[in-house]
Design a protein around this motif. Structure first.
Motif: not given
Length: 731
Positions: A647-655
């Protein structure tokens, strides 16, 4: 021990224990030893062949039956009977290769005979194991000076003669007696080529007689001959041929045995080293010995009738798994002065200090990995040096073998996203004054990659490298479960890493990379908001610093240890800026650890993310999330439970992810994963967005060819049940 009445000056008659060969079946000898110790039977001489030589040698140098039982059960026999380097001492790069390729072989470009040839396995791990567990008897000795006098038998292939080891390096003698022809490379001593002693004398009671035995307790683990009906396969026919070869001298040697113990090993073979087989074979050895209990006690009473109670055999010198020696002198054989300087510097070797067996083994691993020797070893000449303070110290001798040959590796995998992929690797170690290595890798499948890497080993831990690569990728990018983009592109990469520091579990790199992208196609769905233009040509210059730490006990399904990864990258298109603005900054991090709860259950929390700082991130560098593994289909891919595609995500990704792992058996695992993630274009938007949630239930069998298994998952991102199937190592 009290003498027999009326015979105070007469020496007690000697009892010899004779242990036959038989591969894994010889583990039954441990059960026999337990019974003899229970009876308090004194053992004055031990002789053995093949596995009997291994068990007998361990017993002769001071290990009791319980200790040998523990040694046997603690071994990873798959690794012992291979030439794979100990993963604890490999760099992360070598560990990754070990968990990528299924098949490895030597690639010969010149016709040159090797003295290490003649077997599928060189036997360096067997040799290291024997050296460790026969300490402190690692120097050349008379085997009659061991706690129990010992001898073992080998066969010289040059003239088909029997060679009996009464002296020398104990571990070398034990290695020779168990060198199954064609499986293990022979042990070469001068003009002798030594293999398994079972070919000439698999039950050496005659050797025990020559050593002065008055009474002999013999243990045979041979299977019965197969009938005509049973000889229906090639393997059964070959085993029958081997069996008859081991019967040489058997009848006459059995005739001079006072207490012959024949263990029923039916149903087991020379390769039965599984946990259940080891349990069963040791138990059968005990049962067979107990059938002779009355004879054993009668012989004991005949030897020492005034003994009131049986007592276990005493261990003459308590042995350590990791004994240390004071260094009086260091000697380096078959290597250059620069190699000697490298080892002295890297491992801080100085006369007067002490060195442990484990540290010496680590040095031999470095001789193979850093200095490109095909084999390496060490031995100790104990108390050979008089020190100025009047104490005794040892000479530690490190011996280098032949130069490491060119090596070819091959891996193959299948999954339901990429279908079939094949990857090959060829390594060319170059033994110059400054050792260096050249490596070529080719991957074929939906993703094509060709990579050439040059690495130099000039100092202890720093290995500068240059990498050139070509990649062709065809990837689908999804948004909320719907395919939005398909991108086909070529990528040309050049990476220079002048600073690479690695030691065991830690790897740190600083360097720069140039990437050129030629974008063939960008296919869009029909959603107007997804419309975008992608330049045909793009290039980026990336300055990076990466750190990777991994102490986990398994590459794919760990139960202990931790892993940490962090990267900082700065992307430009003119060495300074990107599109005439401050370059794009990337911060990537991952931390996970394992908590072993109970015998088969473990918990693994993981926190990870990727933060990009740029107002209009190129799609080729965007955040990508999904799948089972990090960096599988594209370098920046981060895994997410319940999302099978990417999946394409936004610039700030936390998981974050929590994994519950249950080991059904040693190689079978069930995984339950829960994942959550937040993303946004700006930091203030990250925790205002909808939380992405996902979970998967997976079963995997951790096979030698790589993980085989499947996963079922669901996420509120895709809002449908996903399925993923994998066969083979991930690359």
């Amino acid at each position: 021990m009290q003498p027999v009445l009326g015979q105070e000056n007469a020496p007690r008659k000697k009892v010899a224990l004779v242990l036959s060969g038989g591969g894994a079946k010889g583990l039954a000898h441990i059960g026999v030893l337990k019974v003899l110790e229970r009876a308090g039977m004194p053992i004055d001489i031990i002789t053995g062949t093949s596995m009997g030589g291994l068990i007998g040698g361990l017993y002769a140098c001071g290990n009791d039956a319980a200790r040998i039982d523990s040694i046997v059960r603690s071994q990873d026999w798959t690794t012992v009977f291979s030439d794979k380097d100990d993963l604890r001492y490999q760099t992360l790069k070598e560990r990754e290769q070990h968990n990528t390729y299924v098949f490895s072989t030597t690639l010969k470009l010149k016709k040159k005979r090797s003295r290490l040839g003649g077997g599928f396995i060189i036997g360096k791990n067997v040799g290291k194991m024997l050296q460790t567990f026969t300490a402190p008897y690692n120097d050349s000795i008379d085997f009659n000076t061991l706690p129990i006098p010992f001898a073992c038998v080998a066969t010289d292939l040059v003239d088909n003669s029997e060679l009996v080891f009464h002296s020398g390096l104990l571990s070398e003698a034990m290695r020779a007696t168990m060198s199954i022809p064609g499986v293990f490379a022979p042990v070469r001593k001068g003009d002798k080529v030594l293999v398994d002693g079972g070919l000439r004398n698999n039950y050496p009671t005659d050797v025990a007689k020559e050593m002065g035995a008055d009474y002999i307790i013999g243990v045979s683990v041979a299977n019965k001959e197969k009938t005509a009906e049973q000889l229906s396969t090639t393997a059964e026919i070959l085993l029958q041929i081997v069996h008859f070869n081991t019967m040489n001298k058997m009848e006459e040697n059995m005739a001079i045995t006072d207490i012959p113990i024949k263990v029923d090993t039916e149903g087991y073979s020379t390769a039965s080293f599984t946990t259940s087989a080891v349990d069963s074979l040791i138990r059968r050895g005990e049962e067979a010995a107990m059938e002779h209990w009355d004879e054993i006690i009668a012989l004991k009473e005949k030897l020492m009738p005034l003994e009131a109670m049986p007592k276990p055999l005493a261990v003459v010198e308590p042995l350590s798994d990791n004994p240390s020696y004071k260094i009086g002198q260091l000697r380096f054989e078959n290597m250059s002065a620069s190699d000697e300087h490298f080892l002295r510097t890297k491992f801080r070797l100085r006369e007067g200090d002490s060195i442990s067996t484990e540290w010496a083994n680590l040095i031999t691993v470095s001789m193979r990995l850093d200095l490109f020797y095909q084999s390496a070893g060490f031995h100790v000449e104990k108390d050979a040096v008089d020190m100025p303070d009047g104490s005794k110290a040892s000479t530690i001798v490190f011996v280098a073998g032949e130069p490491k040959p060119n090596k070819m590796n091959l891996g193959i995998r299948f999954d339901n996203e990429e279908m079939v992929a094949v990857q090959g690797n060829i390594t060319f170690p170059l033994r110059k004054r400054l050792p260096m290595q050249f490596e070529v890798m080719v991957r074929m499948g939906k993703r094509i990659k060709v990579e050439a890497n040059w690495e130099m080993h000039p100092t202890t831990f720093i290995h500068p490298s240059v990498t050139l690569a070509f990649l062709r990728n065809d990837i689908n990018l999804y948004e909320y479960g719907t395919r939005s983009y398909n991108i086909t592109y070529n990528q040309f990469n050049a990476t220079v890493t002048p600073f690479t520091f690695h030691v065991r579990n830690f790897h740190f790199r600083i360097g720069a990379a140039f990437d050129y992208y030629y974008n063939y196609n960008l296919l869009l769905d029909q959603v107007k908001e997804h419309y975008m233009e992608m330049p045909k040509h793009e290039h980026f210059i990336n300055y990076f610093a990466k750190v990777d730490y991994n102490s986990e006990n398994d590459w794919h399904f760990p139960t202990r240890g931790s892993r940490f990864y962090a990267k900082y990258g700065y992307f430009t298109d003119n060495f300074v800026k990107l599109n005439d603005e401050v370059g794009m900054r990337e911060i990537t991090g991952m931390w996970r650890t394992n908590f072993d709860i109970g015998k088969n259950f473990s918990i693994q929390p993981m926190f990870y993310g990727r933060l990009l700082h740029y107002k209009d991130t190129p799609i080729i560098l965007s955040n990508i999330m999904g799948g089972e593994w990090s960096g599988h289909y594209i370098d920046q891919q981060l895994p997410f439970a319940g999302v099978g595609h990417i999946e394409l995500q936004w610039d700030k990704l936390l998981a974050a992810r929590l994994q519950l792992q249950y080991n059904i058996k040693s190689n079978s695992v069930v995984l339950l994963r829960f994942a959550a993630a937040q993303d946004g274009d700006k930091y203030k938007e990250v925790f205002k967005s909808k939380t992405m949630l996902g979970s998967t239930l997976s079963y995997y069998y951790n096979a030698p060819a790589g993980p085989i298994g499947c996963s079922f998952g669901y996420s509120n991102v895709t809002k449908k049940i996903g399925f993923y199937f994998n066969l083979g190592f991930v690359f």
